[in-house]
Design a protein around this motif. Sequence first.
Motif, PDB file in Angstrom:
ATOM      1  N   GLY A  11     110.873 -28.188 -16.305  1.00 17.77           N
ATOM      2  CA  GLY A  11     111.106 -29.439 -15.599  1.00 17.77           C
ATOM      3  C   GLY A  11     110.056 -30.495 -15.825  1.00 17.77           C
ATOM      4  O   GLY A  11     110.152 -31.584 -15.280  1.00 17.77           O
ATOM      5  N   LEU A  12     109.044 -30.189 -16.613  1.00 17.48           N
ATOM      6  CA  LEU A  12     107.996 -31.178 -16.890  1.00 17.48           C
ATOM      7  C   LEU A  12     108.337 -31.975 -18.140  1.00 17.48           C
ATOM      8  O   LEU A  12     108.821 -31.431 -19.129  1.00 17.48           O
ATOM      9  N   LYS A  13     108.042 -33.251 -18.070  1.00 20.22           N
ATOM     10  CA  LYS A  13     108.370 -34.136 -19.176  1.00 20.22           C
ATOM     11  C   LYS A  13     107.381 -33.958 -20.326  1.00 20.22           C
ATOM     12  O   LYS A  13     106.192 -33.726 -20.100  1.00 20.22           O
ATOM     13  N   LYS A  14     107.880 -34.107 -21.546  1.00 21.60           N
ATOM     14  CA  LYS A  14     107.034 -34.073 -22.737  1.00 21.60           C
ATOM     15  C   LYS A  14     107.291 -35.330 -23.559  1.00 21.60           C
ATOM     16  O   LYS A  14     108.181 -36.099 -23.257  1.00 21.60           O
ATOM     17  N   GLY A  15     106.506 -35.514 -24.573  1.00 24.19           N
ATOM     18  CA  GLY A  15     106.701 -36.653 -25.475  1.00 24.19           C
ATOM     19  C   GLY A  15     105.928 -37.882 -25.059  1.00 24.19           C
ATOM     20  O   GLY A  15     105.057 -37.822 -24.189  1.00 24.19           O
ATOM     21  N   PRO A  16     106.255 -39.002 -25.672  1.00 21.27           N
ATOM     22  CA  PRO A  16     105.524 -40.249 -25.445  1.00 21.27           C
ATOM     23  C   PRO A  16     105.519 -40.677 -23.986  1.00 21.27           C
ATOM     24  O   PRO A  16     106.507 -40.495 -23.274  1.00 21.27           O
ATOM     25  N   TRP A  17     104.419 -41.254 -23.571  1.00 24.44           N
ATOM     26  CA  TRP A  17     104.278 -41.733 -22.200  1.00 24.44           C
ATOM     27  C   TRP A  17     104.888 -43.125 -22.069  1.00 24.44           C
ATOM     28  O   TRP A  17     104.752 -43.964 -22.967  1.00 24.44           O
ATOM     29  N   THR A  18     105.527 -43.349 -20.942  1.00 25.34           N
ATOM     30  CA  THR A  18     106.090 -44.684 -20.668  1.00 25.34           C
ATOM     31  C   THR A  18     105.013 -45.538 -19.982  1.00 25.34           C
ATOM     32  O   THR A  18     104.067 -44.993 -19.390  1.00 25.34           O
ATOM     33  N   LYS A  24     100.932 -45.202 -13.281  1.00 26.05           N
ATOM     34  CA  LYS A  24     100.743 -44.227 -12.195  1.00 26.05           C
ATOM     35  C   LYS A  24      99.445 -43.458 -12.379  1.00 26.05           C
ATOM     36  O   LYS A  24      98.672 -43.264 -11.443  1.00 26.05           O
ATOM     37  N   LEU A  25      99.225 -43.019 -13.631  1.00 25.34           N
ATOM     38  CA  LEU A  25      98.028 -42.223 -13.922  1.00 25.34           C
ATOM     39  C   LEU A  25      96.756 -43.044 -13.721  1.00 25.34           C
ATOM     40  O   LEU A  25      95.799 -42.596 -13.089  1.00 25.34           O
ATOM     41  N   VAL A  26      96.756 -44.253 -14.250  1.00 31.61           N
ATOM     42  CA  VAL A  26      95.574 -45.113 -14.132  1.00 31.61           C
ATOM     43  C   VAL A  26      95.291 -45.423 -12.664  1.00 31.61           C
ATOM     44  O   VAL A  26      94.143 -45.308 -12.194  1.00 31.61           O
ATOM     45  N   LYS A  27      96.334 -45.789 -11.929  1.00 33.56           N
ATOM     46  CA  LYS A  27      96.165 -46.127 -10.503  1.00 33.56           C
ATOM     47  C   LYS A  27      95.571 -44.947  -9.739  1.00 33.56           C
ATOM     48  O   LYS A  27      94.668 -45.107  -8.916  1.00 33.56           O
ATOM     49  N   TYR A  28      96.108 -43.768 -10.019  1.00 37.53           N
ATOM     50  CA  TYR A  28      95.646 -42.583  -9.291  1.00 37.53           C
ATOM     51  C   TYR A  28      94.180 -42.303  -9.592  1.00 37.53           C
ATOM     52  O   TYR A  28      93.381 -42.037  -8.683  1.00 37.53           O
ATOM     53  N   ILE A  29      93.818 -42.339 -10.879  1.00 42.90           N
ATOM     54  CA  ILE A  29      92.434 -42.007 -11.254  1.00 42.90           C
ATOM     55  C   ILE A  29      91.466 -43.082 -10.756  1.00 42.90           C
ATOM     56  O   ILE A  29      90.348 -42.775 -10.330  1.00 42.90           O
ATOM     57  N   PRO A  41      98.969 -34.351 -11.423  1.00 44.02           N
ATOM     58  CA  PRO A  41     100.318 -34.852 -11.691  1.00 44.02           C
ATOM     59  C   PRO A  41     101.186 -34.923 -10.445  1.00 44.02           C
ATOM     60  O   PRO A  41     101.874 -35.916 -10.205  1.00 44.02           O
ATOM     61  N   LYS A  42     101.110 -33.890  -9.632  1.00 35.88           N
ATOM     62  CA  LYS A  42     101.933 -33.862  -8.408  1.00 35.88           C
ATOM     63  C   LYS A  42     101.487 -34.971  -7.456  1.00 35.88           C
ATOM     64  O   LYS A  42     102.310 -35.724  -6.913  1.00 35.88           O
ATOM     65  N   ASN A  43     100.177 -35.091  -7.273  1.00 39.39           N
ATOM     66  CA  ASN A  43      99.658 -36.101  -6.347  1.00 39.39           C
ATOM     67  C   ASN A  43      99.935 -37.519  -6.840  1.00 39.39           C
ATOM     68  O   ASN A  43     100.103 -38.444  -6.045  1.00 39.39           O
ATOM     69  N   ALA A  44      99.947 -37.668  -8.161  1.00 42.13           N
ATOM     70  CA  ALA A  44     100.167 -39.008  -8.719  1.00 42.13           C
ATOM     71  C   ALA A  44     101.649 -39.322  -8.896  1.00 42.13           C
ATOM     72  O   ALA A  44     102.005 -40.418  -9.325  1.00 42.13           O
ATOM     73  N   GLY A  45     102.495 -38.341  -8.619  1.00 45.85           N
ATOM     74  CA  GLY A  45     103.932 -38.554  -8.768  1.00 45.85           C
ATOM     75  C   GLY A  45     104.397 -38.527 -10.208  1.00 45.85           C
ATOM     76  O   GLY A  45     105.337 -39.248 -10.587  1.00 45.85           O
ATOM     77  N   LEU A  46     103.740 -37.679 -11.001  1.00 51.17           N
ATOM     78  CA  LEU A  46     104.083 -37.588 -12.421  1.00 51.17           C
ATOM     79  C   LEU A  46     104.702 -36.235 -12.735  1.00 51.17           C
ATOM     80  O   LEU A  46     104.203 -35.195 -12.285  1.00 51.17           O
ATOM     81  N   ALA A  47     105.789 -36.241 -13.497  1.00 52.63           N
ATOM     82  CA  ALA A  47     106.431 -35.003 -13.918  1.00 52.63           C
ATOM     83  C   ALA A  47     105.830 -34.533 -15.232  1.00 52.63           C
ATOM     84  O   ALA A  47     106.524 -34.345 -16.236  1.00 52.63           O
ATOM     85  N   ARG A  48     104.503 -34.410 -15.228  1.00 56.83           N
ATOM     86  CA  ARG A  48     103.776 -34.019 -16.431  1.00 56.83           C
ATOM     87  C   ARG A  48     102.860 -32.852 -16.110  1.00 56.83           C
ATOM     88  O   ARG A  48     102.458 -32.650 -14.978  1.00 56.83           O
ATOM     89  N   CYS A  49     102.505 -32.120 -17.132  1.00 54.69           N
ATOM     90  CA  CYS A  49     101.532 -31.064 -17.001  1.00 54.69           C
ATOM     91  C   CYS A  49     100.132 -31.689 -16.923  1.00 54.69           C
ATOM     92  O   CYS A  49      99.884 -32.769 -17.473  1.00 54.69           O
ATOM     93  N   GLY A  50      99.231 -31.039 -16.208  1.00 57.57           N
ATOM     94  CA  GLY A  50      97.883 -31.571 -16.049  1.00 57.57           C
ATOM     95  C   GLY A  50      97.171 -31.786 -17.371  1.00 57.57           C
ATOM     96  O   GLY A  50      96.422 -32.747 -17.560  1.00 57.57           O
ATOM     97  N   LYS A  51      97.463 -30.893 -18.266  1.00 60.95           N
ATOM     98  CA  LYS A  51      96.852 -30.977 -19.594  1.00 60.95           C
ATOM     99  C   LYS A  51      97.286 -32.262 -20.294  1.00 60.95           C
ATOM    100  O   LYS A  51      96.486 -32.938 -20.942  1.00 60.95           O
ATOM    101  N   CYS A  53      98.265 -34.973 -18.852  1.00 59.45           N
ATOM    102  CA  CYS A  53      97.632 -36.107 -18.168  1.00 59.45           C
ATOM    103  C   CYS A  53      96.186 -36.288 -18.655  1.00 59.45           C
ATOM    104  O   CYS A  53      95.747 -37.406 -18.902  1.00 59.45           O
ATOM    105  N   ARG A  54      95.459 -35.177 -18.722  1.00 59.24           N
ATOM    106  CA  ARG A  54      94.068 -35.260 -19.161  1.00 59.24           C
ATOM    107  C   ARG A  54      93.982 -35.852 -20.561  1.00 59.24           C
ATOM    108  O   ARG A  54      93.169 -36.732 -20.857  1.00 59.24           O
ATOM    109  N   LEU A  55      94.865 -35.391 -21.456  1.00 59.97           N
ATOM    110  CA  LEU A  55      94.871 -35.864 -22.840  1.00 59.97           C
ATOM    111  C   LEU A  55      95.184 -37.356 -22.906  1.00 59.97           C
ATOM    112  O   LEU A  55      94.552 -38.116 -23.643  1.00 59.97           O
ATOM    113  N   ARG A  56      96.179 -37.769 -22.108  1.00 63.86           N
ATOM    114  CA  ARG A  56      96.565 -39.174 -22.110  1.00 63.86           C
ATOM    115  C   ARG A  56      95.412 -40.050 -21.614  1.00 63.86           C
ATOM    116  O   ARG A  56      95.152 -41.110 -22.157  1.00 63.86           O
ATOM    117  N   TRP A  57      94.734 -39.572 -20.594  1.00 64.40           N
ATOM    118  CA  TRP A  57      93.617 -40.341 -20.031  1.00 64.40           C
ATOM    119  C   TRP A  57      92.448 -40.393 -21.013  1.00 64.40           C
ATOM    120  O   TRP A  57      91.930 -41.460 -21.323  1.00 64.40           O
TER     121      TRP A  57
END
Length: 319
Positions: A11-18, A24-29, A41-51, A53-57
């Motif tokens: 149920g987690l999204k993969k591929g390019p970030w929208t 959402k990620l920037v605001k949360y961090i 991811p859960k707290n930020a409302g993202l359907a992504r794996c933590g890994k 998110c970390r990579l994207r950031w």
Amino acid sequence: MGRSPCCEKDGLKKGPWTPEEDQKLVKYIEKHGQGNWRTLPKNAGLARCGKSCRLRWTNYLRPDIKRGRFSFEEEQTIIQLHSILGNKWSAIAARLPGRTDNEIKNYWNTHIRKRLLRMGIDPVTHEPRFDLFNLSSLLNPTNYNCYQSLFNLDTIKSFDALVNPDILRLAALLSTQNNYKNPMLFQSPENSIPSNCTTQSGQFFDGTTLVQQNVSQIPDQIPALLNPSQPQPNLVSDNSVQPDLQGLCDTFDAELLQSLLETTPDIRWMNNQTTCSNPNYSNQTSGLSTPGSDIESSSHTSNLLQFEAPELLDVSHFF
DNA sequence: AAGTGCTTCAACCGCCTGCGC
DNA sequence: GGCGCAGGCGGTTGAAGCACT
């Protein structure tokens, strides 16, 4: 018992970030800091794996990331650090503010590595690869400028020991024809290239070592020589600009040159270009010729030669 | 204009290390 | 001490863009 899993795979999204996900990620961090990637991811409302998110950031969204092309200084730093650290991208990135390990790794694989290979330098060991010696790339002043730091005197000496000195002289002639002088090619023990070899970057080869030369000390005509896009002075007649050219040409006789051309078939010579003057040589009729042909039968009226540097010159048969 | 091949680089994969339990 | 996960890392992939025919 160990930690609980970082995230459910399903149920987690993969591929390019929208852009929305990025926001959402920037605001949360910005509000909560980087903290725990597992719960982020859960707290930020993202359907992504933590890994993910970390990579994207760390690779894209971090505010201190430097964008745009790598500078010449950055590229030199990467090459130097890679020669010491190898593929330790994170260690290299730690010394390049604003650059990520992923970015450096990509840049290495897509640009630097290929260029080193074209130059006949092993990108792993940073040593010359004599099995595939790319002469024309070495003769390219841009490439030489980028990688001059790799060519210490020991490297030059190893070239001298392994490469046919006549080939080095021919390479030096070709580099002269290219309107700059690569000191690496002027170190052959048998050639009689005098000092005052100035590179495009203003470095100065005194016969033993490379020293940085003050730009103001470069003769007036040298900048034009070093910049092929500018009108060129007459290389043949102006011995004050290129005092070594005549001497270099004199080191070849027609028989030796023919022999070189026959044994290095990728070197071809062209006509009607002023590059050197030697009564032993003559110009060809027109266009590209068969390597080494007609040297002795041609007239000596113009004494002009130009060599076309080969794309890849395999000199393995010399060793 | 369309097809094909090449290049780039963001993102993923899988392994390793350190550490919480 | 050992298990197993989080974080970190290097290697690899594949979509998008570009160049060429």
